[in-house]
Structure formats: C-alpha cells, structure tokens
Design a protein around this motif. Sequence first.
Motif, short mmCIF file in Angstrom:
data_model
loop_
_atom_site.label_atom_id
_atom_site.label_comp_id
_atom_site.label_asym_id
_atom_site.label_seq_id
_atom_site.Cartn_x
_atom_site.Cartn_y
_atom_site.Cartn_z
N ALA A 81 0.85 -1.20 0.00
CA ALA A 81 0.00 0.00 0.00
C ALA A 81 0.88 1.24 0.00
CB ALA A 81 -0.93 -0.01 1.21
N VAL A 82 1.35 1.60 -1.18
CA VAL A 82 2.25 2.75 -1.35
C VAL A 82 1.65 3.67 -2.40
CG1 VAL A 82 4.31 1.51 -0.61
CG2 VAL A 82 3.62 1.43 -3.03
N PRO A 83 2.14 4.91 -2.52
CA PRO A 83 1.61 5.86 -3.51
C PRO A 83 1.79 5.35 -4.95
CG PRO A 83 2.85 7.03 -1.83
CD PRO A 83 3.11 5.56 -1.62
N PRO A 84 1.02 5.91 -5.90
CA PRO A 84 1.04 5.42 -7.29
C PRO A 84 2.41 5.35 -7.93
CG PRO A 84 -0.85 6.85 -6.97
CD PRO A 84 -0.05 6.93 -5.70
N ALA A 85 3.27 6.35 -7.72
CA ALA A 85 4.58 6.32 -8.36
C ALA A 85 5.39 5.11 -7.91
CB ALA A 85 5.34 7.61 -8.05
N GLN A 86 5.27 4.74 -6.65
CA GLN A 86 6.00 3.58 -6.15
C GLN A 86 5.39 2.28 -6.69
OE1 GLN A 86 7.01 3.69 -1.91
NE2 GLN A 86 6.49 5.88 -1.90
N VAL A 87 4.07 2.25 -6.88
CA VAL A 87 3.44 1.09 -7.50
C VAL A 87 3.94 0.93 -8.94
CG1 VAL A 87 1.28 -0.01 -8.18
CG2 VAL A 87 1.40 1.26 -6.03
N VAL A 88 3.98 2.03 -9.69
CA VAL A 88 4.47 1.97 -11.08
C VAL A 88 5.92 1.51 -11.12
CG1 VAL A 88 4.97 3.35 -13.14
CG2 VAL A 88 2.81 3.68 -11.92
N GLU A 89 6.74 1.99 -10.19
CA GLU A 89 8.13 1.55 -10.12
C GLU A 89 8.21 0.05 -9.90
OE1 GLU A 89 11.93 1.46 -10.49
OE2 GLU A 89 11.12 3.50 -10.36
N ALA A 90 7.37 -0.48 -9.00
CA ALA A 90 7.36 -1.92 -8.74
C ALA A 90 6.91 -2.69 -9.99
CB ALA A 90 6.44 -2.23 -7.56
N LEU A 91 5.92 -2.17 -10.70
CA LEU A 91 5.44 -2.84 -11.91
C LEU A 91 6.50 -2.82 -13.01
CD1 LEU A 91 1.73 -1.61 -12.04
CD2 LEU A 91 2.62 -3.77 -11.17
N HIS A 92 7.26 -1.74 -13.08
CA HIS A 92 8.35 -1.66 -14.05
C HIS A 92 9.33 -2.82 -13.84
CE1 HIS A 92 11.40 -0.01 -16.71
NE2 HIS A 92 12.26 0.02 -15.70
N ARG A 93 9.64 -3.10 -12.59
CA ARG A 93 10.55 -4.21 -12.29
C ARG A 93 9.88 -5.56 -12.58
NH1 ARG A 93 11.38 -0.88 -7.70
NH2 ARG A 93 10.13 -2.30 -6.43
N THR A 94 8.59 -5.65 -12.27
CA THR A 94 7.87 -6.92 -12.43
C THR A 94 7.76 -7.34 -13.90
OG1 THR A 94 6.56 -6.54 -10.43
CG2 THR A 94 5.62 -8.04 -12.07
N LEU A 95 7.64 -6.36 -14.81
CA LEU A 95 7.37 -6.66 -16.22
C LEU A 95 8.62 -6.89 -17.05
CD1 LEU A 95 4.43 -4.19 -17.03
CD2 LEU A 95 4.33 -6.58 -16.35
N GLY A 96 9.78 -6.96 -16.41
CA GLY A 96 11.03 -7.09 -17.15
C GLY A 96 11.12 -8.32 -18.02
N HIS A 97 10.42 -9.39 -17.67
CA HIS A 97 10.49 -10.63 -18.46
C HIS A 97 9.39 -10.70 -19.52
CE1 HIS A 97 7.42 -11.51 -15.48
NE2 HIS A 97 7.01 -12.52 -16.24
N THR A 98 8.56 -9.65 -19.63
CA THR A 98 7.50 -9.60 -20.64
C THR A 98 7.89 -8.66 -21.76
OG1 THR A 98 6.26 -7.71 -19.74
CG2 THR A 98 5.88 -9.87 -18.71
N ARG A 99 7.02 -8.50 -22.75
CA ARG A 99 7.31 -7.55 -23.81
C ARG A 99 7.08 -6.11 -23.37
NH1 ARG A 99 3.23 -8.08 -28.80
NH2 ARG A 99 4.50 -9.94 -29.10
N GLY A 100 6.51 -5.90 -22.16
CA GLY A 100 6.33 -4.57 -21.62
C GLY A 100 4.96 -3.99 -21.89
N ALA A 101 4.67 -2.88 -21.24
CA ALA A 101 3.35 -2.28 -21.34
C ALA A 101 3.40 -0.80 -21.04
CB ALA A 101 2.37 -2.95 -20.37
#
Length: 343
Positions: free
Chosen positions: A210-230
């Motif tokens: 439960a963190v602010p949106p920018a930190q959620v986006v940062e986490a998703l950026h790391r999570t999507l590294g093995h995908t084609r991205g979004a």
Amino acid sequence: MSGGAVASLPEGLLDGGVWFRVEEPGTASAVRRAAERLAETLGMPGQRIADLSIVATEAAGNLVKHAAQGTILVRVVRVADQAGVELIAVDSGPGMIDVQHSIGDGHSTAGTLGIGLGAILRQASRWDLHSVPGKGTVLSMQVWPDTVPERGWVAGLTRPLTGETVSGDAYAFREIDGRRQVLLSDGLGHGGLAAAASHEAVRGFHGAPAVPPAQVVEALHRTLGHTRGAALAVAELDPESGVVRYAGLGNISGTVLLPEGGRRGLVSMPGIAGHQRRQIREYDYPFTPGAILVMHTDGLVDRWNLTDYPGLITRTPEVIAATLLRDAGTRRDDAGVLVARFS
C-alpha cells in the motif's frame, strides 16, 4: 470463458468477459447460453439463473430486432462475499427521446431497446441506462444471487482488436489500507504476448504494498522485465483530501471530468514499463464531489466530449465506460477504458 478462469479471478478484478456481436437470432441464443453457463459456474440459485436467462434473451432479442450495430458483453462481477453476472448491451441506433416512457411495458419504438424493456428491468437485480437520440443506447444489467451490493465506484471495459480473441489491455482496482487505487495497462502490440504482459501487470498491482502510485508503477516496471512490456498508469482517489494522485509510463490517457463541465488532462511520462523509463513522476489533481476519472488506452481516440452526452456524467461507471468505448474506440487496436467516480 471457462469455469476455471472465472474461479481464479483475484478479488477486485472484473473479468474481461466475452463480447457478442448481436445481429442474428442465433447469436441471441448464444448470449443466453453464455450467461447461463457463467451463472452455473458461479453457483447461483436456479431461480436467479432463470431470471438471468430472461434478461439475456430479451436484451439480445431486442438488439436483433431493433438496434444498429448491437453488441453485448457478458461477464462476472464481484464484491467481497459474492459474484454476479453482468450484461452490457450497446447499440448505435436512433436512441430514445423519452427514456422513462420507453421503459414502460408495451412501448415500441423501432431501433431502440425500449421494446419490452420493463420486463428486463424487473428481472435484473440492478440496471442503468443512458440513451441519446441519434447516437444510441447503453444498458447495463446485473443479476446477483442474493443481496444486491452497493453500486461500485469504478468499472472498466476491454475489447480485443478485430480478429483477436484476447485483449492486450487490462485493468484492475483495489482498496488497501485506506488507499483506493486503479490500474490500466496496455501490453505492447496485441494478441497473447500483449495480454500476458498486462495480466502480469494486474498480478503485480494486486501484490504491491500500500504505497503511492509512483511507487506502484516503479514496482510494476521491475515486475514486467520478463514480458514484452506495457504502457500503464496507476491512479489513487483520495476523496478526503479532494485529490487524485496519478503516475504513468507510456501512452495511457487520463482525464478528470468536473461536474460543472470542465476537464483536465493527466500527465504520464514517456517509457515502456518493464523495458525503458527515464523517470517516474506522480502528480496531484483536484478531485471534488461529482468528479469523474477516465483512463483509456490508445485504442480509444481522444476526440470525445462529454457535453455531447447530456446526463452521462451522472450515470454508473460501467455505462460511461461503455458509451466511450462505443463512440471513441477503434477496431484497429485493443481498446481499454476505466471510469472511477468520487464517492
């Protein structure tokens, strides 16, 4: 739409469902069967399944007989303790001049959903409708197994590129530690790999702290590294402070619609989540009572104006989203739209 897929939906995620283009009587039957199968998978009582069957049959039949370019979405809707079935009927017919008159049983205006509409609304647990002469009608119908929950504050819709069976766009929402957050994701390209990237974004969103949106986006950026991205964006609605906090990467459009008729665009930063980003920034925007947040992918054009739809801003998020998808959505790309309101 398999039973396993329905059962595995995370709490707070509305299933993308199945769209039917309703032009022939056989398609109307297919809509009814799909709704019944979904209700059976959810374990709904027999009487409510029978009610749902009437709703689906009448709604689809009306599109076949009287509407232009009619489509129906069949999907599951969830709250914390139960699941129901939702149908959203959309047409580009002549619309209704007098909605209240059209609701009455026996009213008949060719080209609208008004025929037998009263019978549909009696069987549905909840419904909402918006119609504009010359533009068409959107009707949302929900059938719940038991107690009808409070109206939702957010809804989203996705639709695949013509010829594809899955959409690369996805959305999700959550309420966590007092934070009310939403996600919209557009997987790079289209088809299965794009859908996999967005599904990974949804999983990461639900698993993020439960963190602010920018930190959620940062986490998703790391999570999507093995995908084609979004391309993706996360917004947090804070009615108590009267703001919406917004952070995005890539081509996701965000707009705050004000009750007095104004609108304000929200800023996303260049980049592709999972692959390239220069910075992630979060912005705060005023979000007052009556305001609406609209987020959409580039499968919808930006040339829409809510003043062309009198009264639409007062309707439910799903009806607003379906109206924008109908009139601003393109068939050359996956399309996704999310609508959230101040509450």
